[in-house]
Design a protein around this motif. Structure first.
Motif, short mmCIF file in Angstrom:
data_model
loop_
_atom_site.label_atom_id
_atom_site.label_comp_id
_atom_site.label_asym_id
_atom_site.label_seq_id
_atom_site.Cartn_x
_atom_site.Cartn_y
_atom_site.Cartn_z
N ARG A 15 30.87 40.27 55.89
CA ARG A 15 30.39 41.59 55.51
C ARG A 15 28.88 41.58 55.74
N ALA A 16 28.44 42.23 56.80
CA ALA A 16 27.06 42.12 57.25
C ALA A 16 26.13 43.11 56.58
N VAL A 17 26.66 44.06 55.81
CA VAL A 17 25.86 44.89 54.92
C VAL A 17 26.59 44.97 53.59
N ASP A 18 25.84 44.85 52.50
CA ASP A 18 26.44 44.92 51.17
C ASP A 18 26.57 46.36 50.69
N HIS A 19 25.63 47.20 51.11
CA HIS A 19 25.59 48.58 50.62
C HIS A 19 25.12 49.49 51.74
N VAL A 20 25.76 50.65 51.87
CA VAL A 20 25.36 51.68 52.82
C VAL A 20 25.13 52.97 52.04
N GLY A 21 23.95 53.53 52.14
CA GLY A 21 23.63 54.76 51.43
C GLY A 21 24.22 55.97 52.12
N PRO A 22 24.11 57.14 51.49
CA PRO A 22 24.64 58.37 52.09
C PRO A 22 23.81 58.82 53.28
N LEU A 23 24.47 59.52 54.21
CA LEU A 23 23.76 60.10 55.34
C LEU A 23 22.78 61.16 54.84
N GLU A 24 21.55 61.10 55.35
CA GLU A 24 20.56 62.11 55.05
C GLU A 24 20.44 63.02 56.28
N ARG A 25 20.69 64.31 56.07
CA ARG A 25 20.67 65.26 57.18
C ARG A 25 19.46 66.18 57.03
N GLY A 26 18.48 65.97 57.88
CA GLY A 26 17.30 66.83 57.90
C GLY A 26 17.03 67.22 59.33
N THR A 27 15.86 66.82 59.83
CA THR A 27 15.58 67.02 61.25
C THR A 27 16.41 66.08 62.12
N GLY A 28 17.02 65.08 61.48
CA GLY A 28 17.89 64.14 62.17
C GLY A 28 18.76 63.43 61.15
N LEU A 29 19.56 62.50 61.61
CA LEU A 29 20.41 61.72 60.72
C LEU A 29 19.70 60.42 60.35
N ARG A 30 19.67 60.14 59.06
CA ARG A 30 19.05 58.90 58.59
C ARG A 30 19.93 58.29 57.51
N LEU A 31 19.86 56.98 57.40
CA LEU A 31 20.52 56.31 56.28
C LEU A 31 19.86 54.96 56.07
#
Length: 317
Positions: A15-31
């Motif tokens: 498991r190469a990431v323990d936690h993934v945050g929610p998608l942030e939708r603004g001028t682009g996609l970020r997480l």
């Protein structure tokens, strides 16, 4: 949260990431995503014995898993193209790694160009990556620089025992079985047999498709990198006992196919330039007569072990 690779719905080294945050939708996609380096994680015990270091390729795996979780994809996403990767600092046992990712949807659909910046909890930058991750579509032909490597036959040029002497990695992270050709200072051809008993396939649920059993491309690239290290070390006649050979950068890598359990993976690596502890290489990855990836540039460096261990001491302060 447990970090067992068995929790993944497709073949993965860990498991190469323990936690993934929610998608942030603004001028682009970020997480954002996060990973703690743990010696007890699958595959980690063999890289390197006595100096636990997160393999740089597991950042690629982390971004793949981040996309899978962020978009809740039924079909396993893959690393499709690596535009550039720069490794800036080692990631050692106990380090908390933060992924800050900008995503740009690609025209082909179900794929995203990722611009990722990875930092330790103390603010130290550890990597910058630009790659495309998504659901594979119709495979495109890779025009490799050479014909497929000749089938293996006879006694290897370098056998497994000698490989263990040359490479400071151990099971399950030792991913080269034999060296079939060696032109010192120029070219190497190696083989890695992919079997159904690999740790990355363990405890997957029944009823999955072949796509779910594709050998992780992060491990395929690690195997290529170990082959490059063998060309450097065996070709020079120097075992580098006090050094740590580390991936420094990748430029231009295209994947167009997978290796399935039961197939043999072959690497053809060419040494382009060697200077002052830095080695520049290129090459291709094969499954039988299929070229499944081509690498324009892999850059490796030799760092004194004391320097790498010093980074661990600083991070712990």
């Amino acid at each position: 949260m447990s970090c067992a690779a068995a929790e993944m719905p497709f073949a993965a080294p860990l498991r190469a990431v323990d936690h993934v945050g929610p998608l942030e939708r603004g001028t682009g996609l970020r997480l954002r995503a996060a990973k703690r380096v743990r010696v007890e994680d699958p595959y980690m015990v063999g890289h390197f014995p006595g100096l636990t270091m997160l393999p740089a390729v597991f950042l690629l795996e982390g971004l793949r898993q981040t996309v899978a979780r962020a978009f809740d994809l039924d079909v396993p996403p893959e690393v499709l193209r690596i535009h550039s990767v720069r490794l800036l600092a080692p990631m050692l046992d106990g380090d908390d790694i933060d992924f800050a990712v900008d995503l740009r949807p690609q025209p082909e659909g179900n794929s995203w160009e990722l611009h990722a910046r990875c930092t330790r909890s103390d603010g130290t930058p550890v990597a910058a990556l630009r790659l495309v991750v998504g659901v594979p579509g119709a495979e495109r032909h890779v025009s490799a620089a050479a014909a497929p490597p000749e089938p293996t036959a006879g006694v290897p040029v370098i056998d497994h025992v000698r490989i263990r002497e040359l490479l400071p990695v151990r099971h399950p992270m030792l991913l080269v079985d034999r060296v079939d050709e060696l032109d010192p200072g120029r070219r190497i051809v190696t083989t890695k047999a992919v079997t159904g008993s690999e740790p990355c396939f363990q405890a997957l649920p029944e009823g999955l498709t072949a796509a779910h059993y594709a050998y992780p491309r992060s491990l395929a690239f690690e195997s290529f990198g170990q082959s490059a290290a063998l060309l450097w070390v065996a070709g020079s006649g120097t075992d580098v006992p006090d050094g740590v050979l580390m991936l420094a950068a990748i430029r231009g890598c295209r994947f167009v196919g997978d290796v399935q359990p039961g197939e043999s993976m072959r690497h053809v690596v060419r040494l382009e330039h060697l200077s002052a502890g830095t080695c520049f290489m290129s090459g291709s990855i094969w499954a039988g007569a299929r070229c499944i990836a081509e690498v324009d540039s892999l850059i490796a460096v030799n760092r004194p072990r004391t320097e790498v261990q010093g980074a661990a001491s600083v991070a712990a302060c």
